[in-house]
Write an enzyme that holds these catalytic residues in place. Structure first.
Site, PDB file in Angstrom:
ATOM      1  CG  HIS A   1      29.712   4.166  13.086  1.00 24.68           C
ATOM      2  ND1 HIS A   1      29.770   2.794  13.066  1.00 24.68           N
ATOM      3  CD2 HIS A   1      30.947   4.612  12.717  1.00 24.68           C
ATOM      4  CE1 HIS A   1      30.971   2.412  12.694  1.00 24.68           C
ATOM      5  NE2 HIS A   1      31.714   3.496  12.492  1.00 24.68           N
TER       6      HIS A   1
ATOM      7  CD  GLU B   1      21.510   3.027   3.309  1.00 16.58           C
ATOM      8  OE1 GLU B   1      22.746   3.081   3.486  1.00 16.58           O
ATOM      9  OE2 GLU B   1      20.923   3.595   2.360  1.00 16.58           O
TER      10      GLU B   1
ATOM     11  CD  GLN C   1      29.188   9.479   7.660  1.00 10.83           C
ATOM     12  OE1 GLN C   1      29.281   8.272   7.470  1.00 10.83           O
ATOM     13  NE2 GLN C   1      28.631  10.307   6.773  1.00 10.83           N
TER      14      GLN C   1
ATOM     15  CG  LEU D   1      -5.026   7.200 -16.654  1.00 11.38           C
ATOM     16  CD1 LEU D   1      -6.542   7.035 -16.702  1.00 11.38           C
ATOM     17  CD2 LEU D   1      -4.635   8.650 -16.932  1.00 11.38           C
TER      18      LEU D   1
ATOM     19  N   GLY E   1       0.832  -1.196   0.000  1.00 10.56           N
ATOM     20  CA  GLY E   1       0.000   0.000   0.000  1.00 10.56           C
ATOM     21  C   GLY E   1       0.862   1.240   0.000  1.00 10.56           C
ATOM     22  CB  SER E   2       3.961   2.259   1.657  1.00 11.65           C
ATOM     23  OG  SER E   2       4.856   3.321   1.516  1.00 11.65           O
TER      24      SER E   2
END
Length: 616
Positions: free
Chosen positions: A405, A356, A417, A179, A115-116
């Site tokens: 990190h 990621e 970072q 569309l 859905g996403s």
């Protein structure tokens, strides 16, 4: 089924999608109608799936990446006999299994929540990886995508990963209906524009008329026979196909048809065809998970070790003890320390490179196949995958995420970072567990514990070496904490710390004790769920809590502590020390001091609190 019967099945899927949306008064029937013929041919001729045994190890796997086209999926379930007509018409109603976008929490035949847009194919890559590399099974993975979602970067992370891994058991089917939600898509019906991009990523491409059932049938056969590379079928379709009032028209996305009865009549009326979906050709053998003794790493008293090192060594040991553990990394394994796992268990290590979204999505796909994945990268970079993590929770996926990190304590690398938002992000995920260990033995224990938890689990690790505060046999239950220093009722303030700030809090306590100010120090290694009992007792006995975190103040340790007092009881005096500015480059020690979260700063804050408490 012959061609005429396949065409009739496609019409039935359209009609049932319209009926379901009409009964709900909402939904996406036109998006379902464009892909109906694609689904009909797949269901009748090419999908191998036992609906009575969704856990069958040899089942093919189907992912509806364009999850808004759920009426089509549920119509297909009805045609396969998995649900009946009465249930079909409960679509989008309270208590129904047939949600607006499908989730595996409700339906056993759904592999992942969608859905996403842009996430179905990345998860499908993880499922295909499981089949080809880990299970060695012959099942195929079919992913139905919409053309609009091909604008998502996650799609192309998935495309490159699938090609790199030679996933010839994966087929993407793209419903190119031209569309999108607000109007035409970027490339419209230009199939070659899509094909050029997929070919550039190393995919075998097939371009067809998505309403020609014979062409669809041939395309699926070609995809199944293609070796060494994934296949994509680019199908030119028409949104709202078959109903003149809505076919290929803008402005109708996400709306039920105004005259559903007339549309159904135009499509030939209600049908009740049943499809005998092919069951797997082989029985399949459930995967056996070899197990052994878990020998977690140990360190000698007086040694120093980084929690990231402890994570890597513990994960390698866990991989030896449990054959279902898989490690994934985003090309930073020498920093996250997943390289230790990769050296000992290369067959269960997946390199996702700097992608990621694909890193986390592949973990979700592997979890859907019963593996226990640990996906690691810098804590700061996991923020790129927040939507994938959010949807993993919607799926109920069991994944372990590890962010290294974290915080300003990494030193000279600077703010790009430094994970300074990760605790807030992970705490906000539904049903998540968030852990932040402060020493090597604690880390090793928590790494092992994570494997048995449910939902999304997050472990925050640190770059620099730290002292050993615990022995190798200490237990760290999730939802607990450790009181490292206390004089009981005489404690003036409670310092609550986690990770790198725990040694700083202990050093501050030593300095304060020398000045006659006894303080309590709590190691809140379980940030979510939080140890409400210990925190409430500390508040009652000391009157003031001081939280110290290597994280921004919003959503981190301080907010986690505050959650312990949201049941209506009086909220204690709560003071927060956190990173409130954008750091520069400096040594770890300088960074902690500049942020006001080192031992000297903690001691100064406590002295100020004590002075204020005794001021008339």
């Amino acid at each position: 089924m012959d061609s005429a019967e396949l065409a009739e099945l496609g019409q039935q899927l359209r009609v049932d999608g319209i009926r379901a949306s009409a009964a709900a008064g909402s939904g996406h029937p036109t998006s379902s109608m464009s892909a109906a013929d694609l689904m009909a041919v797949l269901l009748a001729h090419h999908l191998h799936y036992d609906f009575d045994r969704p856990e069958h190890p040899a089942n093919d796997r189907f992912v509806l990446s364009k999850g808004h086209a759920s009426p089509l999926l549920y119509a297909a379930y009805k045609a396969a006999g998995a649900i009946d007509d009465e249930e079909l018409l409960t679509f989008r109603k309270l208590g129904s299994r047939l949600e607006g976008h499908p989730t595996p929490r409700r339906l056993p035949w759904v592999e992942t929540a969608t859905g996403s847009l842009g996430l179905g194919l990345p998860v499908g890559v993880g499922i295909a990886l499981s089949g080809k590399r880990l299970e060695g099974s012959g099942h195929r993975v079919w992913v139905l995508c919409g053309d609009s979602e091909l604008a998502e970067g996650s799609i192309w992370e998935a495309a490159e990963h699938a090609s790199y891994e030679n996933l010839d058991n994966l087929t993407a089917i793209v419903d190119v209906n031209r569309l999108g939600q607000r109007g035409p898509t970027r490339h419209g019906h230009d199939l070659d524009a899509h094909a050029r991009r997929f070919r550039a990523f190393g995919w075998h491409t097939i371009e067809i008329d998505g309403h020609d059932v014979d062409a669809i049938d041939r395309a699926y056969g070609e995809a199944r026979s293609t070796l060494g590379q994934p296949s994509v079928i680019l199908a030119r379709t028409l949104k709202g196909k078959g109903v003149a009032d809505v076919e290929d028209r803008e402005g109708l996305h996400g709306k039920p048809l105004e005259d559903a009865d007339a549309a159904i009549e135009e499509l030939g009326g209600v049908r009740d065809l049943r499809v005998r979906v092919h069951t797997p050709d082989v029985e399949g053998v459930p995967r056996s998970v070899p197990g052994g003794r878990l020998d977690l790493p140990r360190w000698e008293r007086g040694e120093k070790a980084a929690t990231r090192d402890a994570f890597g060594k513990a994960l390698a040991a866990l991989g030896t003890a449990r054959g279902d553990v898989v490690a994934l990394d985003g090309e930073v394994g020498d920093s996250t320390r997943t390289e230790f796992f990769a050296k000992e268990h290369p067959e269960r290590h997946v390199e996702c490179y700097i992608a990621e979204q694909q890193l986390v999505a592949a973990a979700v796909g592997l979890a859907a196949r019963g593996w226990v994945p640990y996906a690691a990268t810098f804590a700061a970079f996991l923020t790129r995958a927040h939507d994938v993590i959010r949807m993993a929770a919607v799926s109920g996926a069991g994944i372990n995420l590890v962010g290294s990190h974290a915080g300003v304590s990494i030193g000279q690398d600077g703010p790009s970072q430094m994970g300074l938002e990760d605790l807030a992000m992970m705490r906000s995920v539904h049903g998540s567990t968030v852990l932040y260990p402060c020493d090597a033995h604690q880390t090793a224990r928590l790494v092992a514990t994570m494997a048995g938890l449910d939902g999304v689990r997050y472990l925050r690790t640190s770059r620099g070496d730290g002292p050993l505060l615990y022995g190798p046999d200490e237990e760290f239950p999730v939802g607990g904490s450790k009181v490292l220093r206390s004089l009981g009722q005489d404690d003036r303030v409670t310092i609550v710390a986690a990770g790198v700030t725990v040694p700083e809090a202990l050093a501050a306590a030593d300095a304060l004790d020398a000045q006659g100010i006894p303080v309590r120090v709590v190691d809140l290694y379980s940030v979510k769920p939080v140890d409400r009992y210990t925190l409430r007792r500390a508040a009652e006995e000391t009157g003031c809590l001081l939280t110290v975190e290597d994280h921004h103040p919003e959503g981190g340790l301080g907010d986690a502590v505050l959650d312990a007092f949201l049941d209506g009881r009086p909220v204690p005096r709560l003071v927060r020390l956190a990173v409130t500015s954008v750091p520069g480059s400096a040594s770890p020690e300088e960074q902690l001091h500049a942020a006001g979260i080192d031992a000297e700063s903690i001691a100064a804050a406590v002295r100020l609190l004590v002075e204020q408490a005794i001021t008339p």
